[in-house]
Design a protein around this motif. Structure first.
Motif, mmCIF file in Angstrom:
data_model
loop_
_atom_site.group_PDB
_atom_site.id
_atom_site.type_symbol
_atom_site.label_atom_id
_atom_site.label_comp_id
_atom_site.label_asym_id
_atom_site.label_seq_id
_atom_site.Cartn_x
_atom_site.Cartn_y
_atom_site.Cartn_z
ATOM 1 N N ALA A 1 0.836 -1.278 -0.029
ATOM 2 C CA ALA A 1 0.111 0.076 -0.077
ATOM 3 C C ALA A 1 0.756 1.409 -0.094
ATOM 4 N N LYS A 2 1.971 1.181 0.563
ATOM 5 C CA LYS A 2 2.948 2.278 0.652
ATOM 6 C C LYS A 2 4.446 2.082 0.918
ATOM 7 N N GLY A 3 5.143 2.682 0.295
ATOM 8 C CA GLY A 3 6.490 2.478 0.215
ATOM 9 C C GLY A 3 7.366 3.038 -0.741
ATOM 10 N N ARG A 4 8.728 2.500 -1.110
ATOM 11 C CA ARG A 4 9.438 2.895 -2.374
ATOM 12 C C ARG A 4 9.891 1.512 -3.028
ATOM 13 N N ILE A 5 9.906 1.846 -4.308
ATOM 14 C CA ILE A 5 10.336 0.767 -5.164
ATOM 15 C C ILE A 5 12.018 0.852 -5.111
ATOM 16 N N VAL A 6 12.674 -0.320 -4.627
ATOM 17 C CA VAL A 6 13.921 -0.368 -4.535
ATOM 18 C C VAL A 6 14.874 -0.632 -6.015
ATOM 19 N N ALA A 7 14.056 -1.589 -6.541
ATOM 20 C CA ALA A 7 14.492 -2.073 -7.870
ATOM 21 C C ALA A 7 13.360 -2.832 -8.581
ATOM 22 N N ILE A 8 13.530 -2.759 -10.035
ATOM 23 C CA ILE A 8 12.687 -3.428 -10.911
ATOM 24 C C ILE A 8 13.656 -4.327 -11.833
ATOM 25 N N ASP A 9 13.508 -5.663 -11.734
ATOM 26 C CA ASP A 9 14.217 -6.594 -12.532
ATOM 27 C C ASP A 9 13.268 -6.911 -13.465
ATOM 28 N N THR A 10 13.793 -6.571 -14.883
ATOM 29 C CA THR A 10 13.129 -6.771 -16.166
ATOM 30 C C THR A 10 13.697 -7.639 -17.149
ATOM 31 N N SER A 11 14.835 -8.230 -16.543
ATOM 32 C CA SER A 11 15.703 -9.161 -17.472
ATOM 33 C C SER A 11 15.005 -10.461 -18.017
ATOM 34 N N ALA A 12 14.216 -10.961 -17.107
ATOM 35 C CA ALA A 12 13.783 -12.088 -17.792
ATOM 36 C C ALA A 12 12.357 -11.713 -18.586
ATOM 37 N N ALA A 13 11.760 -10.732 -18.430
ATOM 38 C CA ALA A 13 10.527 -10.306 -19.115
ATOM 39 C C ALA A 13 11.371 -9.704 -20.510
ATOM 40 N N GLU A 14 12.283 -9.097 -20.576
ATOM 41 C CA GLU A 14 13.021 -8.709 -21.789
ATOM 42 C C GLU A 14 13.509 -9.662 -22.911
#
Lengths: 186, 718
Positions: free
Chosen positions: B27-40
């Motif tokens: 509900a609340k916080g911050r994004i530390v990292a988004i790993d998109t390597s598998a998606a890519e």
């Protein structure tokens, strides 16, 4: 494994099954074939907007994998009107004000035609009093119960029900007569 | 009817890619990292957008912050690492097919740092509330000392009512198909507000309004849920990044995550009455859930501003802030849930007094607006009550609860009043082009999401210009059109009606300038003539007539174009203007299971002139059916630990289905409002109001149980 051979007959035209086995019958219709008449409301079988007729039975096409429908006969809203004009149920929807936004309408119409086939086959519903009856009367309760898988949010329920009831009374709701033109076309 | 009408997700562009969203799960916080390597590396992957690479964009602009602002919040969209609600989109994945996009999106891994969040109503209230604001003014009104009057009243009711979160659930999920042509953006949207959305997108993306073209020819239901949203911006931004046209069709769950609905309310309703039934105190206070910057107050208390005469009045609304998606306007915002509480409490007073609830309401009819003191423009609710009672067979009602039974079924009747404020927006305009063949093209940026707008507008233009409907070509729902309807709720009809009246005057004036000396109309002024039989005629001598085509031809003109505007709604400053409804319900409640079936519903309306009986009846029935859901089945369930919606699905959020809906009767007084253009007031939201109370009051009459918390599910009746 799924059958990759054979074609799906859609509104009388043979269509090859998709290469991607994840493609639903609904997405095949809408995205591959551009047959947008069949609507996507929830993509999880909860609203009935995507109802089509397969071998004259109603199904929700969002829960159908297209590759499983080779050799089957699919009829959609796009093909219900004939050269002589609208299907009697389509006409009745206009006369009875059976729609507002129009988005659930194709599913309501295909579903009602499939429902008529279930009545002909003596398939009972939750409200059928005589489970062994050969012929089930389409009472108001039967009709509303059997159409409850097709959601409408605008609130056109009264018009939808009266359009279906009138068409059924006139003997024009049967799936065989409704899809005959399509089957003859191939 | 043939399935040929194009909705937003049915436009296609060459090279178009499909979008899938990744949602936050906290509900609340911050994004530390988004790993998109598998998606890519997934098949068909084209691009991914997140706050790391999204173009710089201005935040959403909430309703009323500017003429064409139409957002539900004031939040930035994918511009930082902040998570503000559970279900916020944190990445957009583009791929060649929808299946590939969905799969690739499932491979995106986000690492988030959660922060303490306010995820329950109780916690939000404990944090402290703030007085709600409406039009820059705090929602707090006191006339006299209502608490003291309540304490000394001969009869009093003081109760707390609860109404839940709800979602619009238009059957067409929100969808948008976009393409950039250089710096020009083409948008096919499912929207109630094309001109607003063009302006909003341009402002957020930093381009000129005229570089954005939005169309929305068919909308599969809206109900207040299809204004400016997050998804249109995300689609436009992702399309710009990828250099490809994009289709972004929200999943059903996606609609719940991105588009808020009705806020939750807790309402205190207290009424003090004298022995003769006159109200000496009316107190309507309470708390609605809210997020900072949201423009929709969920002002349940509004219904108590003008419904009844009372010696003293106290109104107050507090906002309790949660970390959740912003609430939206949903059909009859505030009024739908407020009228449930007010009209249930009035029923309780009637029981306490041993008085018929209709007579009690009539006894408390105000002579003038209780707050402003203004005269009512046209208030015929008493006529509506009398006509409705007669038609419904109200005199057959047994006032003793739990007295009527058929087998296992307890049967009861109830009623409730509804009202909806008249609104007409300033600045409505239309372009009208009269062609040499006598036909007319009318361009107006109004919308038809099933309400019958196109039908009714064509009809009133035909009537005003004395043409046949088939001679009118109406163009709607395109931001490139010159006409604008700023009010896009039920004020649309009234705003457009004023514009049409203005257009008629313009047409008459301009045509008279073209009239030649040998015309039967020669020498006449605008006061002398009126549209008649496809032309103009002298009012007291219809034989002096010339057709539009003839006037244009003889003047050597191919066409005549006029731009008309309805002007400012000064009528609202001089009169208290509302539509009214007297709602009646009969229920059957199973004494063993608590199952409730609505067996009869009647709406007796007083809404000014009804422009089109068929579309009006459809609107009335639609509102009453949605109110059946409000009363009996509908509730968006938030997990109070995480503020995540648990039933984002049409299978688990229960809207009324065919089996629930009886034949619904609607009647109206048909009395035109002398102070509204064409005598008409808006009707689309009216019948939502009072209906849920009528159902709840019928349940009380059937069972003797007073349920003050919606929805009235069977567990509350056991």
């Amino acid at each position: 494994m799924y059958a990759k051979s054979g074609a799906i007959r859609i509104n009388g035209t043979p269509v090859p099954p998709p290469d991607d086995p994840r493609v639903s019958l609904l997405d095949l219709l809408r995205e591959t074939l551009g047959l947008h008449g069949t609507k996507k409301g929830c993509n999880q079988g909860g609203c009935g907007a995507c109802t089509v007729l397969v071998d004259d039975e109603r199904i929700v096409s969002c829960l159908a994998l297209a590759v499983q429908y080779t050799g089957r006969d699919v009829v959609t809203i796009d093909a219900l009107a004939g050269e002589d004009g609208l299907h009697p149920l389509q006409q009745a929807f206009i006369e009875h004000d059976g729609f507002q936004c129009g988005y659930c309408t194709p599913g309501q119409i295909c579903s009602a035609i499939g429902m008529a086939g279930e009545l002909e086959r003596g398939v009972p519903s939750h409200v059928t009093s005589d489970l062994s009856a050969k012929r089930i009367e389409l009472t108001d309760d039967e009709l509303r119960e059997r159409m409850s898988g097709n959601l409408c949010r605008c609130g056109a329920h009264n018009g939808i029900v009266s359009a279906i009831a009138q068409t059924h009374r006139a003997g024009q709701l049967s799936p065989r007569s409704s899809t005959k033109a399509r089957r003859a076309a191939r | 009817m043939r399935g040929a009408a194009p909705y937003a997700a049915e436009f296609a562009f060459d090279g178009m890619v499909y979008a899938a969203l990744v949602f936050s799960t906290i509900a609340k916080g911050r994004i530390v990292a988004i790993d998109t390597s598998a998606a890519e590396s997934a098949p068909g992957f084209v691009h991914v957008m997140s706050h790391y690479n999204a173009p710089r964009m201005k935040p959403m602009m909430p309703w009323a912050s500017s003429e064409k602002a139409a957002g539900n919040d004031a939040l930035p969209i994918m511009q930082d690492d902040r998570i503000r609600w559970n279900g916020q989109p944190i990445a957009v994945v583009l791929a060649e097919t929808q299946e590939q996009a969905d799969y690739a999106a499932s491979l995106v891994r986000a690492t988030c740092e959660a922060e303490p969040a306010t995820t329950s109503f109780a916690q939000a209230k404990a944090n402290g509330t703030e007085t709600a604001m409406l039009g820059g003014q705090p929602v707090h009104i006191e006339i006299g000392d209502a608490e003291a009057a309540l304490a000394t009243a001969a009869v009093s009711v003081d109760a707390t009512f609860h109404t839940p979160y709800q979602n619009h659930n238009a059957i067409e999920p929100h969808a948008v198909t976009v393409a950039w042509h250089g710096d020009e953006l083409e948008v096919h949207d499912a929207s109630q507000s094309v001109a607003h959305n063009a302006w909003s997108l341009a402002t957020m993306l930093g381009i000129d309004e005229h570089q954005v073209h939005v169309t929305s020819p068919y909308v599969g239901g809206a109900f207040g849920g299809k204004f400016m949203g997050t998804h249109q911006v995300l689609a436009a931004a992702a399309s710009r990044l990828a250099g490809r046209p994009v289709r972004l069709a929200l999943s059903r769950a996606g609609v719940y995550r991105l588009v808020g609905g009705r806020a939750l309310t807790e309402q205190r309703l207290a009424i003090g009455a004298a022995r003769d039934g006159r109200f000496v105190a009316l107190i309507h206070t309470g708390t609605s859930t809210h997020i900072p910057g949201s423009p929709h107050p969920e002002l349940a208390q509004f219904v108590s501003y003008s419904s009844y005469a009372t010696d003293t009045l106290k109104i107050d609304l507090q906002w309790a802030y949660l970390d959740m998606v912003a609430n939206a306007a949903m059909r009859a915002p505030g009024e739908a849930v407020g009228s449930f509480a007010l009209e249930s409490a009035v029923d309780e007073v009637a029981v306490a007094l041993g008085m018929d609830p209709i007579e009690l309401r009539i006894r408390n009819e105000p002579a003038t607006d209780p707050l402003s003191g203004l005269p009512f423009s046209s208030r015929n609710i008493v006529k509506a009550w009398r006509a409705g009672a007669k038609r419904f067979g109200w005199e057959r009602r047994n006032p003793t609860p739990r007295a009527v039974r058929e087998g296992d079924w307890l049967i009861g009747m109830g009623c409730g009043a509804g009202s909806h404020m008249y609104a007409r927006e300033p600045g409505g305009s239309a372009r009208l082009t009269l062609a040499g063949d006598g036909t007319v093209e009318v361009a107006i940026a109004a919308h038809d999401a099933g309400m019958g707008t196109a039908t009714v507008q064509t009809q009133i233009i035909a009537e005003q210009l004395a043409l046949r409907p088939e001679q009118i070509e109406l163009r709607l729902a395109d931001s490139a059109l010159p006409g604008l309807v700023p009010g896009v709720g039920s004020s649309q009809t009234t705003t457009a009606a004023a514009t049409t009246v203005a257009a008629k005057h313009e047409v008459v004036a301009e045509l008279l300038k073209l009239v030649r000396g040998d015309s039967p109309l020669a020498g006449l002024t605008a006061d002398d003539v009126t549209p008649r039989d496809g032309g103009l005629a002298k009012i007291d001598d219809p034989g002096r007539h010339e057709s539009y085509a003839s006037i244009l031809t003889r003047a050597g003109r191919d066409e005549l174009t006029i731009d008309a505007s309805g002007g400012n709604p000064t009528e609202s400053e001089q009169y208290s203007m509302y539509s009214y409804g007297a709602m009646f319900c009969e229920v059957r409640v199973n004494a063993i299971t608590g199952e409730t079936r609505v067996s009869r519903l009647l709406g007796s309306m007083d809404c000014g002139r009804v422009m089109n009986a068929r579309t009006a009846a459809g609107q009335f029935r639609g509102g009453m059916i949605m109110a059946m859901g409000l009363a009996l089945t509908e509730e968006t369930l938030y997990d109070e630990r995480t503020a995540r919606i648990m039933n984002p699905s049409l299978a688990e959020y229960h809207i009324p289905v065919h089996a629930d809906v009886p034949k619904i009767d609607v009647i109206w007084t048909g009395i035109p409002d002398p102070h509204a253009p064409l005598g008409a007031r808006g009707i689309g939201e009216l019948s939502m109001n009072g209906t849920a109370a009528a159902i709840a009051n019928a349940i009380y009459n059937a069972t003797g149980k007073r349920v003050r918390q919606l929805p009235i599910t069977l567990d509350k009746l056991l």
